[in-house]
Design a protein around this motif. Structure first.
Motif, short mmCIF file in Angstrom:
data_model
loop_
_atom_site.label_atom_id
_atom_site.label_comp_id
_atom_site.label_asym_id
_atom_site.label_seq_id
_atom_site.Cartn_x
_atom_site.Cartn_y
_atom_site.Cartn_z
N SER A 24 0.81 -1.21 0.00
CA SER A 24 0.00 0.00 0.00
C SER A 24 0.84 1.26 0.00
CB SER A 24 -0.93 0.00 1.22
OG SER A 24 -0.19 0.15 2.40
N VAL A 25 2.09 1.13 0.35
CA VAL A 25 2.89 2.33 0.45
C VAL A 25 3.97 2.44 -0.59
CG1 VAL A 25 2.47 2.46 2.92
CG2 VAL A 25 4.55 1.36 2.10
N THR A 26 4.11 1.44 -1.43
CA THR A 26 5.15 1.53 -2.45
C THR A 26 4.81 2.65 -3.42
OG1 THR A 26 4.00 -0.18 -3.67
CG2 THR A 26 5.89 -0.87 -2.34
N GLY A 27 5.81 3.34 -3.87
CA GLY A 27 5.62 4.40 -4.85
C GLY A 27 5.20 5.73 -4.23
N CYS A 28 5.28 5.89 -2.92
CA CYS A 28 4.86 7.14 -2.30
C CYS A 28 5.99 8.14 -2.32
CB CYS A 28 4.43 6.90 -0.86
SG CYS A 28 2.75 6.35 -0.71
N ALA A 29 6.18 8.83 -3.44
CA ALA A 29 7.16 9.91 -3.46
C ALA A 29 6.56 11.11 -2.77
CB ALA A 29 7.49 10.25 -4.91
N SER A 126 2.65 12.60 5.95
CA SER A 126 1.80 13.11 4.87
C SER A 126 0.49 12.34 4.76
CB SER A 126 2.55 13.05 3.53
OG SER A 126 2.97 11.72 3.28
N ALA A 458 7.11 3.93 4.42
CA ALA A 458 5.84 4.62 4.23
C ALA A 458 5.80 5.96 4.95
CB ALA A 458 4.70 3.74 4.76
N THR B 24 -2.82 0.05 6.76
CA THR B 24 -3.12 -0.15 5.35
C THR B 24 -4.27 0.73 4.90
OG1 THR B 24 -4.68 -1.92 5.80
CG2 THR B 24 -2.38 -2.54 5.45
N LEU B 27 -2.66 4.71 5.32
CA LEU B 27 -1.51 5.08 4.52
C LEU B 27 -1.87 5.09 3.05
CD1 LEU B 27 1.35 3.16 6.30
CD2 LEU B 27 1.17 5.59 6.05
N GLY B 28 -1.05 5.73 2.28
CA GLY B 28 -1.26 5.79 0.84
C GLY B 28 -0.58 7.02 0.32
N CYS B 29 -0.57 7.17 -1.01
CA CYS B 29 0.11 8.31 -1.58
C CYS B 29 -0.78 9.52 -1.57
CB CYS B 29 0.54 7.97 -3.00
SG CYS B 29 1.71 6.62 -3.02
N GLY B 30 -1.14 10.04 -0.41
CA GLY B 30 -1.99 11.22 -0.32
C GLY B 30 -3.45 10.84 -0.28
#
Lengths: 516, 203
Positions: A24-29, A126, A458, B24, B27-30
């Motif tokens: 779920s957190v891979t790729g979180c730039a 974030s 993450a 899970t 979290l996350g990309c925003g």
């Protein structure tokens, strides 16, 4: 098989959980990484490339398009595009972006929940919804006023001024806060109402502006408007009292000098709009070019800011607004846990401090990630205004970088504290997995490390902010005789040349954001 | 006792699994927050939408229907000329397009009533340009009486929308007030005036 290599059922659960977390957190730039190309393009003076990058990040194909879904980062990207389009003289597009972002950021404010704070303190900096600081919210309306003035839409500008008033009241009455941004916003709002023929409202706003700076430009406006209005405050009275000795202090009983055209009527040459878009030149595509007229400045007479009151009937007025440089943006940083504990010594609870110190002593986690401010860019530039070959002085209206730094200082302790809390959470989860798998279990140890590593990955420092704000904004109001005039506004290697047509009692505006 | 059921290990699982599962979900990309088309819906905006405009106008036009000025118009057999000028926006919301729709609603209502002769919009714009100067003059609310005289109409309808806009930590509320007037050009007398209101809030 030896017991310590067996994987009991509970360990399998832990493996599944780690995989879920990691996936779920891979790729979180971080946000700062997403906007790297934007900043580089602006540094090169290439606003077209900057807008293209923003369009790509927003997932849209044109400058006019808005994404169907706008999240917190999306709202910031839309704001960035609004600012860059303003600097590129695309006022209609910029206006649209500002208004869209204004609503989204407001909605995000209302939708924040306890879960956002929980996520920030437990998992990632974030993870929570973006909360715009006061200076950003106020600047949305203030900068959008410029768009409406450039579009010759005083009605629209008044609406933005009213929205600014709502936020001003909210911060002052509810949050008990004030912001120097209102010095600049107040000046713009005052100008709008002055030109719309509402001197009372204009003076109210100029009084607000005087609260934050004794701008010569604002003082002149007050002296001029005082002839048309009875509105007085202690600050306004002080300005009037300190007016030039040879000039009588104007009172409301004096015959009003018609200083502006009738309400809502502005003087714009028919070809001004074309001049504005066709004549934007300068170094925005040639970043190595120096500011124009450098070698000629020693021969150019310098005029101080205008001192006399309202323009005479055979005169008009030019308002110049120049934003230059860029505010500090946030960058990710790693600091040793010992330094972090020192920085938050006054904010962290004794229990958490003891836990963190114990973890550090065990050598389990020695670093924490959190954001910090990068240096501002171009804040020490001296903007230049040349009208018909003569250099005019400009005044600083607001130092936005200082507002950014002040807002950061207010929250820095909490940010580091949250980072330490997340570190403790990660360690606790890891120890829990180890305990569940068995203290002697090597598989459990590996799972514990893996989980902590996934959660560390993450934990993205929150580098979200409105990065394309100018570091400072300077203003000038210049009285000009009726007729055509050539103006050049320049700074940071970027300039705007324009021919304007001034009509009796009318006004013109020339804005430039040099975001390098 | 089975190793799985030992209290200490059950307690560890009870702590670890919820935390990981919560991670899970949080979290996350925003975060994402839907807006887009919903930006203009009444649930997501403090602006005025089509329903709001119709609500505001319905009350005012119903009052106009039964007002003596309408009886006066009816008695003239539909020969009285009326112009409808843009409503002034004195709010903190960009609702000019909605006010344009309101103007069209009023025009349509008047035309459908067959009580007056309504001056066409393009003729109005031409007259405004003549008064204000330039190829396309900017509408100036203060000059409405002059427009009326230039057009040669007997009456004009105009109005304005004002608002009280307040914000707290968790809500923004805008209270709109629509004022509509019928003014006789010759005497500048207000023959009819109505006030309607509506409240929009976002929280």
């Amino acid at each position: 098989m030896p017991d310590r290599f067996r994987l009991p059922f509970r360990s399998l659960l832990a493996i599944v959980a780690v995989v879920i977390v990691a996936s779920s957190v891979t790729g979180c730039a971080g946000f700062e990484a997403r906007t790297q190309v934007l900043r580089s393009s602006l540094d090169a003076g290439n606003t077209r490339a900057a807008i293209n990058h923003l369009n790509k990040e927003l997932g849209v194909k044109s400058d006019e398009e808005l994404p169907n879904k706008i999240d917190g980062e999306g709202a910031l990207l839309v704001l960035d595009r609004a600012t860059v389009q303003l600097s590129d003289l695309r006022f209609a597009n910029s206006k649209r972006d500002f208004e869209a972002a204004d609503k989204v950021i407001e909605m995000i404010d209302f939708s924040r929940t306890t879960g956002d704070s929980l996520a920030t303190y437990l998992f990632s900096d974030s993870a929570g919804k973006y909360m715009a600081p006061p200076h950003e919210k106020l600047l949305i309306n203030a900068l959008n006023i410029i768009n409406y003035l450039e579009l010759n839409d005083l009605n629209g500008a008044k609406i933005e001024a009213r929205r600014l008033a709502v936020m001003q009241k909210y911060y002052r009455d509810t949050l008990k806060k004030d912001s120097a941004i209102l010095g600049f916003g107040g000046f713009l709002a005052g100008f709008v109402f002055e030109k719309a023929g509402d001197p009372d409202e204009a003076l109210r706003w100029y009084d607000e502006a005087l609260k934050f700076s004794n701008s010569y430009t604002v003082q002149n406006a007050v002296i001029s408007l005082a002839q048309q209005s009875n509105f007085r405050t202690p600050r306004i009275n002080t300005v009037l009292k300190n007016a030039l000795p040879n000039e009588p202090v104007p009172s409301s009983s004096s015959p009003a000098t018609p200083s502006t055209a009738p309400a809502e009527q502005t003087s714009k040459g028919d070809d001004k709009a074309d001049n504005k878009r066709d004549d934007k030149s300068g170094a925005d595509n040639n970043p190595s070019a120096p500011a124009k007229n450098d070698s000629e400045q020693s021969n150019i007479p310098v005029n101080p800011p205008a001192k006399s009151p309202a323009p005479e009937p055979q005169e008009g007025e030019l308002l110049v607004i120049m934003g230059y440089g860029r505010v500090p943006h946030k960058i990710p940083k790693r600091i040793p846990i010992g330094l972090a504990l020192t920085l938050v010594a006054n904010d962290i609870s004794p229990a958490n401090s003891a836990t963190a110190s114990k973890l550090a002593a065990q050598g389990l986690v020695t670093w924490i990630n959190y954001p910090e401010l990068a240096p501002e860019r171009g804040g020490y530039e001296i903007p230049k205004l040349v009208v018909d070959g003569r250099l005019w002085g400009m005044e600083e209206s607001v130092n936005i970088s200082s507002q950014v730094r002040a807002a950061w200082q207010e929250m820095e302790g909490k940010v580091i504290l949250a980072a330490i809390t997340r570190m403790i959470t990660r360690a606790a989860v890891g120890q829990g997995i180890q305990a569940a798998a068995g203290r002697d279990s090597i598989a459990g140890l590996l799972l514990s490390w893996g989980t902590q590593a996934a959660m560390t990955a993450a934990d993205t420092p929150d580098t979200r902010s409105w990065e394309t704000l100018p570091a400072r904004i300077a203003i000038a109001r210049v009285k000009l005789p009726v007729g055509r005039h050539k103006i050049i506004v320049s700074g940071r290697g970027i300039s705007r040349e324009q021919t304007i047509v001034v009509e009796p009692g009318g006004w013109q505006i020339a804005s430039l954001l040099a975001l390098r | 006792m089975s190793s799985m059921l030992r209290p200490k290990r059950l307690a560890c699982m009870a702590i670890v699994l919820p935390v990981v599962l919560a991670a899970t979900s949080l979290l996350g990309c925003g975060t994402t927050y839907s807006s887009g088309r919903q930006l203009d819906s009444e649930m997501m905006s403090t602006g005025l939408d089509k329903h709001d405009i119709q609500t505001l106008l319905a009350d005012g036009l119903n009052k106009l229907r039964t007002d003596p000025v309408m009886d006066e118009w009816r008695s003239k057999g539909g020969k009285e000329t009326v112009a409808v000028f843009p409503f002034q926006n004195e709010t903190s919301e960009h609702i000019d397009s909605q006010l344009g729709a309101a103007l069209s609603e009023v025009e349509t209502w008047l035309i459908d009533s067959h009580v007056v002769t309504v001056i066409a919009r393009d003729r109005q714009e031409q007259m405004i340009a003549e008064v204000e100067g330039g190829r396309r003059g900017v509408f100036n609310q203060a000059n409405v009486p002059r427009y009326g005289k230039q057009l040669g109409v007997k009456y004009y309808i105009t109005g304005k929308v004002q608002a009280v806009d307040e914000r707290t930590e968790d809500m923004r509320r805008v209270q709109y007030f629509l004022y509509m007037q019928v003014i006789q050009v010759e005497t500048s007398a207000i023959k009819f005036q109505s006030k309607t209101h509506i409240t929009k809030a976002v929280q």
